[in-house]
Design a protein around this motif. Structure first.
Motif, PDB file in Angstrom:
ATOM      1  N   LYS A 121      58.205  85.725 100.905  1.00 12.97           N
ATOM      2  CA  LYS A 121      57.622  84.464 100.449  1.00 12.97           C
ATOM      3  C   LYS A 121      58.564  83.289 100.727  1.00 12.97           C
ATOM      4  N   ALA A 122      57.993  82.072 100.660  1.00 12.51           N
ATOM      5  CA  ALA A 122      58.754  80.843 100.850  1.00 12.51           C
ATOM      6  C   ALA A 122      58.739  80.048  99.545  1.00 12.51           C
ATOM      7  N   PHE A 123      59.892  79.411  99.214  1.00 15.09           N
ATOM      8  CA  PHE A 123      60.022  78.726  97.930  1.00 15.09           C
ATOM      9  C   PHE A 123      60.730  77.391  98.099  1.00 15.09           C
ATOM     10  N   GLN A 124      60.563  76.568  97.069  1.00 12.71           N
ATOM     11  CA  GLN A 124      61.341  75.342  96.924  1.00 12.71           C
ATOM     12  C   GLN A 124      62.112  75.438  95.620  1.00 12.71           C
ATOM     13  N   LEU A 125      63.378  75.030  95.648  1.00 14.32           N
ATOM     14  CA  LEU A 125      64.189  75.116  94.436  1.00 14.32           C
ATOM     15  C   LEU A 125      63.941  73.888  93.559  1.00 14.32           C
ATOM     16  N   VAL A 126      63.722  74.111  92.264  1.00 16.17           N
ATOM     17  CA  VAL A 126      63.494  73.025  91.308  1.00 16.17           C
ATOM     18  C   VAL A 126      64.445  73.188  90.135  1.00 16.17           C
ATOM     19  N   VAL A 127      64.833  72.047  89.530  1.00 16.42           N
ATOM     20  CA  VAL A 127      65.701  72.046  88.357  1.00 16.42           C
ATOM     21  C   VAL A 127      64.841  71.965  87.110  1.00 16.42           C
ATOM     22  N   LEU A 128      64.983  72.933  86.217  1.00 13.18           N
ATOM     23  CA  LEU A 128      64.238  72.933  84.958  1.00 13.18           C
ATOM     24  C   LEU A 128      64.996  72.197  83.867  1.00 13.18           C
ATOM     25  N   SER A 129      66.333  72.249  83.915  1.00 11.09           N
ATOM     26  CA  SER A 129      67.142  71.583  82.907  1.00 11.09           C
ATOM     27  C   SER A 129      68.485  71.230  83.503  1.00 11.09           C
ATOM     28  N   ASP A 130      68.986  70.016  83.157  1.00 15.16           N
ATOM     29  CA  ASP A 130      70.288  69.568  83.663  1.00 15.16           C
ATOM     30  C   ASP A 130      71.458  70.123  82.868  1.00 15.16           C
ATOM     31  N   LYS A 131      71.175  70.740  81.732  1.00 12.88           N
ATOM     32  CA  LYS A 131      72.246  71.225  80.872  1.00 12.88           C
ATOM     33  C   LYS A 131      73.019  72.346  81.552  1.00 12.88           C
ATOM     34  N   ASN A 132      74.343  72.308  81.363  1.00 16.17           N
ATOM     35  CA  ASN A 132      75.185  73.345  81.952  1.00 16.17           C
ATOM     36  C   ASN A 132      74.819  74.713  81.411  1.00 16.17           C
ATOM     37  N   SER A 135      60.223  77.884  93.209  1.00 18.33           N
ATOM     38  CA  SER A 135      58.836  77.530  92.917  1.00 18.33           C
ATOM     39  C   SER A 135      57.949  77.728  94.132  1.00 18.33           C
ATOM     40  N   ASP A 136      56.822  78.429  93.931  1.00 16.56           N
ATOM     41  CA  ASP A 136      55.704  78.417  94.878  1.00 16.56           C
ATOM     42  C   ASP A 136      54.474  78.070  94.049  1.00 16.56           C
ATOM     43  N   GLU A 137      53.592  79.018  93.802  1.00 21.27           N
ATOM     44  CA  GLU A 137      52.524  78.788  92.835  1.00 21.27           C
ATOM     45  C   GLU A 137      53.033  79.002  91.414  1.00 21.27           C
ATOM     46  N   LEU A 138      54.078  79.812  91.303  1.00 18.59           N
ATOM     47  CA  LEU A 138      54.715  80.082  90.012  1.00 18.59           C
ATOM     48  C   LEU A 138      56.159  79.618  90.072  1.00 18.59           C
ATOM     49  N   LYS A 139      56.799  79.585  88.926  1.00 22.34           N
ATOM     50  CA  LYS A 139      58.222  79.265  88.861  1.00 22.34           C
ATOM     51  C   LYS A 139      58.988  80.525  88.479  1.00 22.34           C
ATOM     52  N   HIS A 140      59.885  80.938  89.370  1.00 19.68           N
ATOM     53  CA  HIS A 140      60.678  82.149  89.167  1.00 19.68           C
ATOM     54  C   HIS A 140      62.074  81.724  88.725  1.00 19.68           C
ATOM     55  N   GLU A 141      62.427  81.980  87.465  1.00 16.91           N
ATOM     56  CA  GLU A 141      63.690  81.515  86.910  1.00 16.91           C
ATOM     57  C   GLU A 141      64.875  82.309  87.464  1.00 16.91           C
ATOM     58  N   TRP A 142      66.079  81.704  87.271  1.00 18.75           N
ATOM     59  CA  TRP A 142      67.328  82.308  87.751  1.00 18.75           C
ATOM     60  C   TRP A 142      67.463  83.769  87.345  1.00 18.75           C
ATOM     61  N   SER A 143      67.091  84.089  86.101  1.00 18.09           N
ATOM     62  CA  SER A 143      67.359  85.425  85.564  1.00 18.09           C
ATOM     63  C   SER A 143      66.373  86.477  86.057  1.00 18.09           C
ATOM     64  N   ASN A 144      65.325  86.077  86.787  1.00 22.99           N
ATOM     65  CA  ASN A 144      64.335  87.042  87.287  1.00 22.99           C
ATOM     66  C   ASN A 144      64.912  87.859  88.441  1.00 22.99           C
ATOM     67  N   PRO A 145      64.500  89.113  88.587  1.00 23.33           N
ATOM     68  CA  PRO A 145      64.935  89.900  89.748  1.00 23.33           C
ATOM     69  C   PRO A 145      64.232  89.426  91.019  1.00 23.33           C
ATOM     70  N   VAL A 146      64.814  89.741  92.159  1.00 23.07           N
ATOM     71  CA  VAL A 146      64.272  89.270  93.445  1.00 23.07           C
ATOM     72  C   VAL A 146      63.133  90.142  93.966  1.00 23.07           C
ATOM     73  N   ASP A 147      62.819  91.220  93.273  1.00 21.39           N
ATOM     74  CA  ASP A 147      61.886  92.219  93.799  1.00 21.39           C
ATOM     75  C   ASP A 147      60.531  91.641  94.223  1.00 21.39           C
TER      76      ASP A 147
END
Length: 381
Positions: A210-221, A193-205
């Motif tokens: 940039k600098a980010f903070q990791l956030v949990v969207l769902s606790d489900k496995n 997360s920065d101004e947007l939330k970049h999900e796991w499945s997004n490419p790193v391109d």
């Protein structure tokens, strides 16, 4: 046809590009304790550690007794301010000319996996800066996340870690291959997360620089994808050249959930970083045999209760636990026999002339360990 041109055609362009990448040189600066600054000139195909090892000053500091069993901490720094910690396999061609690397030595953490390489060395050496992406991740996560980094020493010393990845690679895969992040976050649905939330499945391109903070969207496995199961190679990242055995132990669960471990696909997943998990697939054409076995189970259970005089389910469970314990004991006996067979190879007979004096153990070469009474008084025998 001119021979030199013919040779160039036969070798192909890829080989020349690789040779060109290895020939190009790169310069960067580093310092210890933010004091005297040293300059390093290296090939662009080198990693930070390979480049630093070309410096006599770095080797002298690394080989000091106090640093031999410690890990190397490398931090990128701009205008005197540390920006992020990089791994020792970080490509030196990504270090900018106005940066200085701060070098320090930190306590080796058994829970840490900082000796894991981010990519196959052969792939890394032929990669160009334009094929790579770097981004920073804050050491603390957002809500539902307490700690992200495995190494306690690293958490105490840095605010951000710098991750490098190949273009087209998924965010989750890049972080997993980095090796410094705890395994628990990869079981959750997370995002950077920065101004947007970049999900796991997004490419790193789109993350470069940039600098980010990791956030949990769902606790489900989350199910493991094929990319997440890609094997990763390891190489030493300790201050000494000798390999240090690393005991993997479970770290505290940094995710604020009530369950320490959850089951997925019928298998309990461990937090042990040395264990690699692979996606399970159902056995082909197994529905018929599965139905037959399920139909037979009640009959077999009834026969077992009658034969062993078991009354309820708890009695059945105790019976199987006892039987399992017996099988474990049998396996332990087999293990001991195997150990004795292996050790028996070193047992020898000590002879004087044609008569046997006793037995001993062959340690190495012609050195034998035996009791004093076997030899008696020293002789020239």
């Amino acid at each position: 046809m001119d021979y030199s041109f013919k040779k160039e055609v036969e070798e192909g362009p890829s080989k020349h590009l690789q040779q060109e990448a290895e020939v190009k040189t790169h310069n960067f600066q580093y310092c210890f304790n933010r004091l005297k600054i040293f300059s390093v000139s290296c090939k662009t195909s080198m990693t930070v550690l390979e480049a630093l090892n070309t410096s006599q000053m770095f080797r002298n500091e690394k080989d000091k007794k106090k640093n031999k069993q410690k890990e190397i901490l490398v931090q990128r720094c701009k205008e005197g301010v540390p920006t992020a910690a990089v791994k020792t396999d970080f490509p030196c061609c990504l270090i900018e000319t106005d940066e200085i690397l701060y070098i320090d030595f930190i306590q080796k953490d058994e829970n840490s996996c900082t000796n894991r390489t981010t990519a196959d060395p052969s792939l890394r050496k032929t990669s160009m800066p334009e094929t790579l992406v770097t981004f920073r991740v804050k050491k603390e996560g957002g809500q539902k996340v307490r700690l992200l980094l495995k190494s306690k020493a690293l958490r105490r010393r840095v605010q951000y870690v710098c991750v490098y990845a190949f273009k087209g690679e998924k965010i989750k895969t890049a972080l997993k291959h980095d090796g410094r992040f705890i395994n628990d976050i990869f079981r959750k649905h997370c995002a950077l997360s920065d101004e947007l939330k970049h999900e796991w499945s997004n490419p790193v391109d789109n993350l470069d620089g940039k600098a980010f903070q990791l956030v949990v969207l769902s606790d489900k496995n989350q199910p493991d994808s094929q990319d997440d199961l890609t094997p990763v190679t390891t190489e030493p990242n300790v201050a000494s050249d000798a390999d240090v055995a690393e005991t993997a132990s479970s770290s505290q669960n940094p995710i604020n959930t009530s369950e320490q471990e959850k089951k997925h696909d019928g298998n309990t997943k461990s937090t042990n970083p040395s264990i690699k998990w692979y996606a399970t697939k159902p056995i082909a054409d197994s529905k018929e045999i599965l139905g037959i076995l399920r139909d037979q189970f009640p009959v077999l259970l009834k026969q077992l209760k009658q034969r062993e005089k078991l009354k309820n389910k708890s009695d059945v469970q105790k019976f199987f636990r006892a039987e399992y314990g017996k099988s474990v004991e049998n396996f332990l006996k087999v293990k001991k026999v195997k150990q004795l067979m292996k050790l028996s190879d070193s047992v020898c007979q000590i002879r004087k002339g044609e008569s046997a004096l006793g037995t001993g153990f062959l340690l190495f070469d012609r050195y034998i360990l035996t009791n004093a009474h076997v030899i008696g008084e020293p002789t020239d025998g």
